[in-house]
Motif scaffolding. Structure first.
Motif, mmCIF file in Angstrom:
data_model
loop_
_atom_site.group_PDB
_atom_site.id
_atom_site.type_symbol
_atom_site.label_atom_id
_atom_site.label_comp_id
_atom_site.label_asym_id
_atom_site.label_seq_id
_atom_site.Cartn_x
_atom_site.Cartn_y
_atom_site.Cartn_z
ATOM 1 N N TRP A 1 0.850 -1.188 0.000
ATOM 2 C CA TRP A 1 0.000 0.000 0.000
ATOM 3 C C TRP A 1 0.885 1.235 0.000
ATOM 4 C CZ3 TRP A 1 -5.024 0.232 -0.977
ATOM 5 C CH2 TRP A 1 -5.807 -0.901 -0.781
ATOM 6 N N TYR A 2 0.603 2.125 -0.948
ATOM 7 C CA TYR A 2 1.241 3.424 -1.024
ATOM 8 C C TYR A 2 0.164 4.485 -0.843
ATOM 9 C CZ TYR A 2 5.580 1.512 -3.025
ATOM 10 O OH TYR A 2 6.754 0.845 -3.227
ATOM 11 N N ARG A 3 0.595 5.702 -0.561
ATOM 12 C CA ARG A 3 -0.355 6.794 -0.528
ATOM 13 C C ARG A 3 0.309 8.060 -1.051
ATOM 14 N NH1 ARG A 3 -1.112 8.158 5.959
ATOM 15 N NH2 ARG A 3 0.909 9.214 6.254
ATOM 16 N N GLN A 4 -0.536 8.958 -1.557
ATOM 17 C CA GLN A 4 -0.033 10.215 -2.086
ATOM 18 C C GLN A 4 -0.995 11.323 -1.717
ATOM 19 O OE1 GLN A 4 0.681 10.282 -6.338
ATOM 20 N NE2 GLN A 4 2.106 11.979 -6.126
ATOM 21 N N ALA A 5 -0.506 12.241 -0.899
ATOM 22 C CA ALA A 5 -1.292 13.398 -0.513
ATOM 23 C C ALA A 5 -1.065 14.508 -1.537
ATOM 24 C CB ALA A 5 -0.888 13.869 0.879
ATOM 25 N N PRO A 6 -1.995 15.431 -1.665
ATOM 26 C CA PRO A 6 -1.829 16.530 -2.635
ATOM 27 C C PRO A 6 -0.529 17.281 -2.417
ATOM 28 C CG PRO A 6 -4.067 16.502 -1.793
ATOM 29 C CD PRO A 6 -3.298 15.492 -0.997
ATOM 30 N N GLY A 7 0.250 17.433 -3.485
ATOM 31 C CA GLY A 7 1.498 18.163 -3.398
ATOM 32 C C GLY A 7 2.675 17.364 -2.874
ATOM 33 N N ASN A 8 2.400 16.118 -2.507
ATOM 34 C CA ASN A 8 3.471 15.267 -1.963
ATOM 35 C C ASN A 8 3.808 14.127 -2.910
ATOM 36 O OD1 ASN A 8 3.317 16.899 0.254
ATOM 37 N ND2 ASN A 8 2.522 15.327 1.647
ATOM 38 N N GLU A 9 4.971 13.530 -2.679
ATOM 39 C CA GLU A 9 5.344 12.355 -3.442
ATOM 40 C C GLU A 9 4.617 11.127 -2.898
ATOM 41 O OE1 GLU A 9 9.902 13.651 -4.734
ATOM 42 O OE2 GLU A 9 9.555 11.933 -3.429
ATOM 43 N N ARG A 10 4.499 10.130 -3.738
ATOM 44 C CA ARG A 10 3.888 8.876 -3.302
ATOM 45 C C ARG A 10 4.833 8.208 -2.305
ATOM 46 N NH1 ARG A 10 1.041 5.204 -7.831
ATOM 47 N NH2 ARG A 10 0.185 7.293 -8.176
ATOM 48 N N GLU A 11 4.268 7.717 -1.202
ATOM 49 C CA GLU A 11 5.094 7.092 -0.167
ATOM 50 C C GLU A 11 4.550 5.720 0.189
ATOM 51 O OE1 GLU A 11 5.018 9.166 3.572
ATOM 52 O OE2 GLU A 11 2.831 9.209 3.681
ATOM 53 N N LEU A 12 5.457 4.843 0.600
ATOM 54 C CA LEU A 12 5.076 3.496 1.007
ATOM 55 C C LEU A 12 4.442 3.545 2.394
ATOM 56 C CD1 LEU A 12 5.177 0.391 0.528
ATOM 57 C CD2 LEU A 12 7.412 0.439 1.672
ATOM 58 N N VAL A 13 3.324 2.856 2.547
ATOM 59 C CA VAL A 13 2.675 2.735 3.849
ATOM 60 C C VAL A 13 3.042 1.396 4.493
ATOM 61 C CG1 VAL A 13 0.471 2.646 5.073
ATOM 62 C CG2 VAL A 13 0.756 4.186 3.105
ATOM 63 N N ALA A 14 2.837 0.317 3.756
ATOM 64 C CA ALA A 14 3.096 -1.008 4.310
ATOM 65 C C ALA A 14 3.216 -2.025 3.184
ATOM 66 C CB ALA A 14 1.979 -1.420 5.263
ATOM 67 N N SER A 15 3.914 -3.124 3.486
ATOM 68 C CA SER A 15 4.102 -4.211 2.537
ATOM 69 C C SER A 15 3.866 -5.538 3.229
ATOM 70 C CB SER A 15 5.527 -4.200 1.979
ATOM 71 O OG SER A 15 5.831 -2.977 1.337
ATOM 72 N N ILE A 16 3.467 -6.534 2.434
ATOM 73 C CA ILE A 16 3.299 -7.879 2.965
ATOM 74 C C ILE A 16 3.637 -8.880 1.873
ATOM 75 C CG2 ILE A 16 0.827 -7.997 2.401
ATOM 76 C CD1 ILE A 16 0.498 -9.573 5.078
ATOM 77 N N THR A 17 4.368 -9.938 2.251
ATOM 78 C CA THR A 17 4.664 -11.005 1.308
ATOM 79 C C THR A 17 3.564 -12.063 1.380
ATOM 80 O OG1 THR A 17 5.942 -12.267 2.923
ATOM 81 C CG2 THR A 17 7.126 -10.617 1.623
ATOM 82 N N SER A 18 3.590 -12.982 0.412
ATOM 83 C CA SER A 18 2.551 -14.011 0.379
ATOM 84 C C SER A 18 2.626 -14.934 1.593
ATOM 85 C CB SER A 18 2.661 -14.826 -0.909
ATOM 86 O OG SER A 18 3.943 -15.428 -1.000
ATOM 87 N N ASP A 19 3.796 -15.020 2.229
ATOM 88 C CA ASP A 19 3.895 -15.863 3.428
ATOM 89 C C ASP A 19 3.729 -15.061 4.713
ATOM 90 O OD1 ASP A 19 7.541 -16.336 3.248
ATOM 91 O OD2 ASP A 19 6.279 -14.560 3.284
ATOM 92 N N GLY A 20 3.289 -13.791 4.566
ATOM 93 C CA GLY A 20 2.875 -13.037 5.745
ATOM 94 C C GLY A 20 3.903 -12.126 6.381
ATOM 95 N N ASN A 21 5.072 -12.012 5.808
ATOM 96 C CA ASN A 21 6.057 -11.084 6.369
ATOM 97 C C ASN A 21 5.633 -9.657 6.052
ATOM 98 O OD1 ASN A 21 7.905 -13.012 7.447
ATOM 99 N ND2 ASN A 21 8.546 -13.452 5.357
ATOM 100 N N THR A 22 5.706 -8.788 7.041
ATOM 101 C CA THR A 22 5.216 -7.420 6.881
ATOM 102 C C THR A 22 6.315 -6.391 7.104
ATOM 103 O OG1 THR A 22 4.525 -7.334 9.200
ATOM 104 C CG2 THR A 22 2.877 -8.025 7.586
ATOM 105 N N TYR A 23 6.080 -5.220 6.527
ATOM 106 C CA TYR A 23 6.961 -4.072 6.728
ATOM 107 C C TYR A 23 6.072 -2.840 6.792
ATOM 108 C CZ TYR A 23 9.996 -0.151 5.714
ATOM 109 O OH TYR A 23 10.641 1.063 5.770
ATOM 110 N N TYR A 24 6.389 -1.951 7.697
ATOM 111 C CA TYR A 24 5.644 -0.700 7.829
ATOM 112 C C TYR A 24 6.604 0.482 7.778
ATOM 113 C CZ TYR A 24 1.823 -3.663 9.448
ATOM 114 O OH TYR A 24 0.847 -4.619 9.534
ATOM 115 N N ALA A 25 6.158 1.561 7.132
ATOM 116 C CA ALA A 25 6.926 2.790 7.173
ATOM 117 C C ALA A 25 7.042 3.225 8.626
ATOM 118 C CB ALA A 25 6.239 3.868 6.353
#
Length: 121
Positions: free
Chosen positions: A36-60
């Motif tokens: 999941w990424y997000r982009q606010a008006p006037g800002n660059e797109r940023e990573l919010v969170a990631s998950i692999t198919s086996d459930g490993n996660t990463y959060y900004a």
């Protein structure tokens, strides 16, 4: 052809909750990771969170603890949940996935069309 379709955006009050969904469809042999990424008006797109198919996660770093990412491999769907939204979370939220379409093809990255989230009273 692979498609990603997000849903669940809308207007939420500060402190409120939200659950976004992103469903992958089409020719899918293997999903390696979804993000999941997000982009606010006037800002660059940023990573919010990631998950692999086996459930490993990463959060900004700045968002860790307020967002939860999960995946349903059977449905090829990734979710993003928060129950403590702030006005600064207002943005367009995008799904991105690394998908191998067939056994003999390499994996490619695919973007969804985005869903708008507005946090305001």
């Amino acid at each position: 052809q692979v498609q990603l379709v997000e849903s669940g955006g809308g207007l939420v009050q500060p402190g409120g909750s939200l659950k976004l969904s992103c469903a992958a469809s089409g020719s899918i042999f293997k999903i390696y990771a979804m993000h999941w990424y997000r982009q606010a008006p006037g800002n660059e797109r940023e990573l919010v969170a990631s998950i692999t198919s086996d459930g490993n996660t990463y959060y900004a770093g700045s968002l860790k603890g307020r967002f939860l990412i999960s995946i349903d491999n059977a449905k090829s769907t990734v979710y993003l949940h928060s129950d403590s939204l702030k006005p600064e979370d207002t943005a367009d939220y995008y799904c991105y996935a690394s998908i191998q379409a067939s056994m003999r093809s390499p994996s490619y990255g695919y973007w969804g069309q985005g869903t708008q989230v507005t946090v305001s009273s």
